[in-house]
Design a protein around this motif. Structure first.
Motif, PDB file in Angstrom:
ATOM      1  N   PRO A  58       0.830  -1.219   0.000  1.00 58.19           N
ATOM      2  CA  PRO A  58       0.000   0.000   0.000  1.00 58.19           C
ATOM      3  C   PRO A  58       0.858   1.260   0.000  1.00 58.19           C
ATOM      4  N   LEU A  59       0.354   2.293  -0.662  1.00 57.33           N
ATOM      5  CA  LEU A  59       1.083   3.554  -0.763  1.00 57.33           C
ATOM      6  C   LEU A  59       0.192   4.717  -0.326  1.00 57.33           C
ATOM      7  N   ALA A  60       0.766   5.609   0.451  1.00 56.45           N
ATOM      8  CA  ALA A  60       0.047   6.814   0.861  1.00 56.45           C
ATOM      9  C   ALA A  60       0.185   7.891  -0.216  1.00 56.45           C
ATOM     10  N   LYS A  61      -0.673   8.872  -0.145  1.00 60.20           N
ATOM     11  CA  LYS A  61      -0.663   9.958  -1.130  1.00 60.20           C
ATOM     12  C   LYS A  61       0.592  10.812  -0.974  1.00 60.20           C
ATOM     13  N   LEU A  62       1.113  11.280  -2.117  1.00 58.31           N
ATOM     14  CA  LEU A  62       2.242  12.199  -2.115  1.00 58.31           C
ATOM     15  C   LEU A  62       1.775  13.566  -2.573  1.00 58.31           C
ATOM     16  N   ASN A  63       2.188  14.600  -1.860  1.00 61.49           N
ATOM     17  CA  ASN A  63       1.903  15.969  -2.263  1.00 61.49           C
ATOM     18  C   ASN A  63       3.196  16.721  -2.518  1.00 61.49           C
ATOM     19  N   GLU A  64       3.171  17.542  -3.554  1.00 62.73           N
ATOM     20  CA  GLU A  64       4.361  18.335  -3.868  1.00 62.73           C
ATOM     21  C   GLU A  64       4.612  19.361  -2.778  1.00 62.73           C
ATOM     22  N   GLN A  65       5.875  19.518  -2.424  1.00 67.86           N
ATOM     23  CA  GLN A  65       6.253  20.474  -1.389  1.00 67.86           C
ATOM     24  C   GLN A  65       7.460  21.273  -1.855  1.00 67.86           C
ATOM     25  N   LYS A  66       7.476  22.523  -1.471  1.00 63.16           N
ATOM     26  CA  LYS A  66       8.655  23.338  -1.723  1.00 63.16           C
ATOM     27  C   LYS A  66       9.703  23.037  -0.652  1.00 63.16           C
ATOM     28  N   GLY A  67      10.946  23.288  -1.001  1.00 64.82           N
ATOM     29  CA  GLY A  67      12.002  23.043  -0.030  1.00 64.82           C
ATOM     30  C   GLY A  67      12.862  21.854  -0.417  1.00 64.82           C
ATOM     31  N   ARG A  68      13.576  21.349   0.551  1.00 65.61           N
ATOM     32  CA  ARG A  68      14.543  20.294   0.290  1.00 65.61           C
ATOM     33  C   ARG A  68      13.866  18.986  -0.129  1.00 65.61           C
ATOM     34  N   SER A  69      12.792  18.631   0.571  1.00 65.63           N
ATOM     35  CA  SER A  69      12.059  17.420   0.227  1.00 65.63           C
ATOM     36  C   SER A  69      10.870  17.815  -0.634  1.00 65.63           C
ATOM     37  N   ARG A  70      10.867  17.376  -1.861  1.00 65.83           N
ATOM     38  CA  ARG A  70       9.856  17.859  -2.784  1.00 65.83           C
ATOM     39  C   ARG A  70       8.484  17.251  -2.516  1.00 65.83           C
ATOM     40  N   PHE A  71       8.436  16.010  -2.039  1.00 68.01           N
ATOM     41  CA  PHE A  71       7.164  15.340  -1.850  1.00 68.01           C
ATOM     42  C   PHE A  71       6.949  14.974  -0.393  1.00 68.01           C
ATOM     43  N   LYS A  72       5.729  15.181   0.081  1.00 72.58           N
ATOM     44  CA  LYS A  72       5.369  14.876   1.453  1.00 72.58           C
ATOM     45  C   LYS A  72       4.267  13.826   1.458  1.00 72.58           C
ATOM     46  N   ILE A  73       4.453  12.799   2.306  1.00 71.35           N
ATOM     47  CA  ILE A  73       3.464  11.739   2.411  1.00 71.35           C
ATOM     48  C   ILE A  73       2.301  12.227   3.269  1.00 71.35           C
ATOM     49  N   GLU A  74       1.081  12.066   2.753  1.00 72.19           N
ATOM     50  CA  GLU A  74      -0.105  12.518   3.475  1.00 72.19           C
ATOM     51  C   GLU A  74      -1.222  11.491   3.310  1.00 72.19           C
ATOM     52  N   GLY A  75      -2.115  11.454   4.285  1.00 68.92           N
ATOM     53  CA  GLY A  75      -3.293  10.610   4.176  1.00 68.92           C
ATOM     54  C   GLY A  75      -3.023   9.151   4.481  1.00 68.92           C
ATOM     55  N   THR A  76      -4.063   8.348   4.329  1.00 69.21           N
ATOM     56  CA  THR A  76      -3.965   6.914   4.606  1.00 69.21           C
ATOM     57  C   THR A  76      -3.410   6.170   3.399  1.00 69.21           C
ATOM     58  N   GLU A  77      -2.858   4.997   3.660  1.00 73.59           N
ATOM     59  CA  GLU A  77      -2.318   4.181   2.574  1.00 73.59           C
ATOM     60  C   GLU A  77      -3.448   3.549   1.772  1.00 73.59           C
ATOM     61  N   LYS A  78      -3.208   3.429   0.468  1.00 73.82           N
ATOM     62  CA  LYS A  78      -4.190   2.811  -0.419  1.00 73.82           C
ATOM     63  C   LYS A  78      -3.556   1.626  -1.140  1.00 73.82           C
ATOM     64  N   GLU A  79      -4.396   0.706  -1.547  1.00 68.89           N
ATOM     65  CA  GLU A  79      -3.929  -0.510  -2.218  1.00 68.89           C
ATOM     66  C   GLU A  79      -3.100  -0.153  -3.455  1.00 68.89           C
ATOM     67  N   ALA A  80      -1.995  -0.846  -3.634  1.00 74.27           N
ATOM     68  CA  ALA A  80      -1.142  -0.642  -4.802  1.00 74.27           C
ATOM     69  C   ALA A  80      -0.467  -1.967  -5.136  1.00 74.27           C
ATOM     70  N   GLU A  81      -0.589  -2.369  -6.380  1.00 75.02           N
ATOM     71  CA  GLU A  81      -0.062  -3.664  -6.811  1.00 75.02           C
ATOM     72  C   GLU A  81       0.679  -3.502  -8.133  1.00 75.02           C
ATOM     73  N   THR A  82       1.875  -4.048  -8.197  1.00 70.91           N
ATOM     74  CA  THR A  82       2.708  -3.946  -9.396  1.00 70.91           C
ATOM     75  C   THR A  82       3.244  -5.322  -9.769  1.00 70.91           C
ATOM     76  N   GLN A  83       2.913  -5.780 -10.957  1.00 72.04           N
ATOM     77  CA  GLN A  83       3.443  -7.048 -11.462  1.00 72.04           C
ATOM     78  C   GLN A  83       4.715  -6.773 -12.255  1.00 72.04           C
ATOM     79  N   PHE A  84       5.656  -7.719 -12.223  1.00 74.41           N
ATOM     80  CA  PHE A  84       6.890  -7.525 -12.978  1.00 74.41           C
ATOM     81  C   PHE A  84       7.449  -8.844 -13.479  1.00 74.41           C
ATOM     82  N   THR A  85       8.202  -8.742 -14.576  1.00 76.18           N
ATOM     83  CA  THR A  85       8.921  -9.877 -15.145  1.00 76.18           C
ATOM     84  C   THR A  85      10.327  -9.418 -15.516  1.00 76.18           C
TER      85      THR A  85
END
Length: 243
Positions: free
Chosen positions: A104-131
């Motif tokens: 699961p992945l939480a939402k990312l919001n753009e932020q100014k400053g050194r860290s461009r992205f800030k994690i916010e909110g609850t985690e949501k289902e995320a699935e990635t298949q690979f070969t």
């Protein structure tokens, strides 16, 4: 510079987005005049409406609509996960031959400053298949290792969360080569020193399958790899690893 148009009719347009180009201007890049939306508007002579996003460093298939209604219909396909997206990427290490990253992945919001992205909110289902398609072992030291090991991977994210592939492979301990946010600085430095002219985020949206909102035809649009990625793969071809 004109964009490579892969498909176009009176309802929508699909392009092969180059790496380094924003899809549209953002709050953190208000002063940038160049973006896919602006280029396509000038190139086609029509207003275009974004349907989905590709990170600035990612190249590949990107679809846009010529009207708000077509944009709404296409957007619903992405929201309902009825599209099929295929990516290719180069990652650190020898990853498994195939698998599913279910994290699961939480939402990312753009932020100014050194860290461009800030994690916010609850985690949501995320699935990635690979070969895994190929492994490489390059005889150059990386950190405490004598050789640099890499894998060329085909990836299909089910949802499309922000930075889903990049975050998932970091979690999987096989971060993408050239990723400045989630990558391995040791690998990135070595690759940049070896092939500085081709160094970039090694992530490409190779194929997108979706239903045309008017004709209801199932379309499969393929985008050729960028020269930078093919150049690196050509150089790596001398270092294919067979277990």
């Amino acid at each position: 510079m004109t964009l490579d148009i892969l498909f176009q009719d009176e309802h929508l347009v699909v392009v092969n987005k180059p790496a380094g180009l924003l899809v549209h201007r953002t709050n953190l890049a208000k002063d940038e005049e160049d973006a896919v939306v602006q280029r396509l508007r000038d190139q086609t002579g029509q207003w275009v409406f974004p349907i989905h996003r590709l990170d600035r460093g990612t190249s590949g298939v990107l679809v846009m609509a010529f009207s708000p209604e077509i944009a709404r219909r296409l957007s619903s396909q992405f929201a309902e996960a009825t599209t099929q997206k295929t990516y290719h990427c180069l990652v650190r290490g020898f990853c498994d031959s195939e698998g599913v990253i279910d994290y699961p992945l939480a939402k990312l919001n753009e932020q100014k400053g050194r860290s461009r992205f800030k994690i916010e909110g609850t985690e949501k289902e995320a699935e990635t298949q690979f070969t895994r398609l190929q492994q490489y072992q390059v005889p150059v030291p990386v950190s405490r290792y004598d050789n640099m090991r890499l894998s060329w991977v085909e990836v299909s994210p089910k949802q499309g969360r922000k930075h889903q592939i990049r975050r998932h492979f970091k979690h999987y301990l096989n971060p993408l080569v050239g990723d400045s946010c989630y990558g391995c600085r040791h690998i990135n430095k070595v690759v940049k020193d070896l092939w500085p002219e081709d160094f970039r985020l090694m992530l490409h949206a190779s194929s997108l399958e979706f239903t045309h909102p008017i004709s209801l035809e199932r379309l499969v649009i393929n985008a050729p790899l960028s020269p930078a990625i093919t150049n690196v793969l050509d150089k790596l071809s001398n270092y294919r690893y067979q277990a």
